[in-house]
Scaffold this motif. Sequence first.
Motif, short mmCIF file in Angstrom:
data_model
loop_
_atom_site.label_atom_id
_atom_site.label_comp_id
_atom_site.label_asym_id
_atom_site.label_seq_id
_atom_site.Cartn_x
_atom_site.Cartn_y
_atom_site.Cartn_z
N THR A 156 0.82 -1.22 0.00
CA THR A 156 0.00 0.00 0.00
C THR A 156 0.85 1.27 0.00
O THR A 156 0.34 2.35 -0.33
CB THR A 156 -0.93 0.02 1.21
OG1 THR A 156 -0.15 -0.18 2.41
CG2 THR A 156 -1.98 -1.09 1.11
N GLY B 284 -10.42 2.72 -5.55
CA GLY B 284 -10.30 1.36 -6.07
C GLY B 284 -10.27 1.28 -7.58
O GLY B 284 -10.62 0.25 -8.15
N PRO C 265 -5.23 -1.32 -8.44
CA PRO C 265 -5.23 -1.64 -7.01
C PRO C 265 -5.73 -3.05 -6.74
O PRO C 265 -6.61 -3.57 -7.44
CB PRO C 265 -6.19 -0.60 -6.42
CG PRO C 265 -7.11 -0.25 -7.55
CD PRO C 265 -6.29 -0.35 -8.80
N ASN D 123 -7.91 -1.07 -0.30
CA ASN D 123 -6.63 -1.33 -0.94
C ASN D 123 -5.69 -2.10 -0.02
O ASN D 123 -5.46 -1.69 1.13
CB ASN D 123 -5.95 -0.02 -1.35
CG ASN D 123 -6.61 0.63 -2.55
OD1 ASN D 123 -7.59 0.12 -3.08
ND2 ASN D 123 -6.09 1.76 -2.99
#
Length: 304
Positions: free
Chosen positions: A111, A143, A166, A174
Motif C-alpha cells: 500500500t 479502487g 489496485p 486497498n
Amino acid sequence: MSFLANLTLQKRISLLVAIGLIIGLGLFSWLGIQSLNESTQRTLDERLTISRIVASHLDETLNHVLVHVQIAADFGGELPTKAQFRQSAQDMAIMLSKSDFSIEGVYLLDTGGKILESEPHRSEAIGLSAPGYPSADPRLAKGLPTISNLAYAPLTGEPVVFVTGPILDSRHKNIGAMSAAINVSESGISGFIEPITLGNTGYTEIVDSNGVVLARTDPGRPPDPFELSDHPQKFAMLISQGRATVRTCHTCHGTLSNPQRSGRDIIAFAPLKSAGWGVAIRQSETEAFALAEQLRRRLIILGG
C-alpha cells in the motif's frame, strides 16, 4: 439644409458621390473584416476539433488498458502468491504488447508503493519504492486503476509510465497493487498521433500533467528524456481543469532559463480523461493563416 443651399450644383454632386463612396467602402471593409475573422476562427476551431478527436482516440485505448489491468489485479480479495502474480503479470504483459506497449517490468506493490515482487524477477528491486506509484491518486483511493506521469523505472532508470491496478480485499479496501512499467521510448505511443499532419510545420505532442513531453511527431524533433514542453505550467493547469483550448503563442527554443523566441505558433490543446495527459497540436501561425492572409491581400487590392 442652408449649408446645402449655399453649395453649387457641382459641389452638391461631388458631396453625394463622396458620401456614396464612403458608405460603399465602409460596407465593403466591414464585410471583408467579417470574412477574415470567420476564416481565422474556422481555422482555430478545426485545430481544436482535431486535438479533441486525437485525445478521444487515445482515451479509448488507455481505458481498454486500464480495464485489463484492473482484471489482472483481481485476486479474490487477497494478495497473490508468487505463482499467481507471475501468471497474472505475464498475461498483463501480453495484453499490453497487443496495444503496442513495451513492458519494462510488472511489479507487485504494497500500500505504500514498495516493491514486493517483480516479473521478470529482480531480487535487487525488492524493497525499493516504485517511482511512479501515485499513493495520493484519488482514483486509487476509490479502487480504480490509474496511469502515472513519466517516471524513472526501478534499477534501469529508463523513462516509463506506470499503469497501476489496485488489489482490493473483500471490503473493497486497498491492500496492494499491480503496476506495469511501460517503456515510453520503445512503445508505440506516438503511433496514436502519427497520422495527424498539418502542412509543413504542424506537429503533435503528448504531454503529462508535469508538462513533460511523452511523444512528438515529425517535423518536430524527437523529445529528449524528461524534456519539458515550452509551456509546462499552462498545460498542467489545463489538464487539472480538464479544459480544451486553442490559442496563439510564441515558439520558444533553448532552455527554460534562457528561452529563445523564434516566431508564433497556433496551439490547440485537449486533455485526456483516462490519464493526467493532454494532446497539443501545433502549427506556425504564418502557415495556418495562409488562406486568411491571402484573402486579406485580395480585399486590399479590390478595395484600392
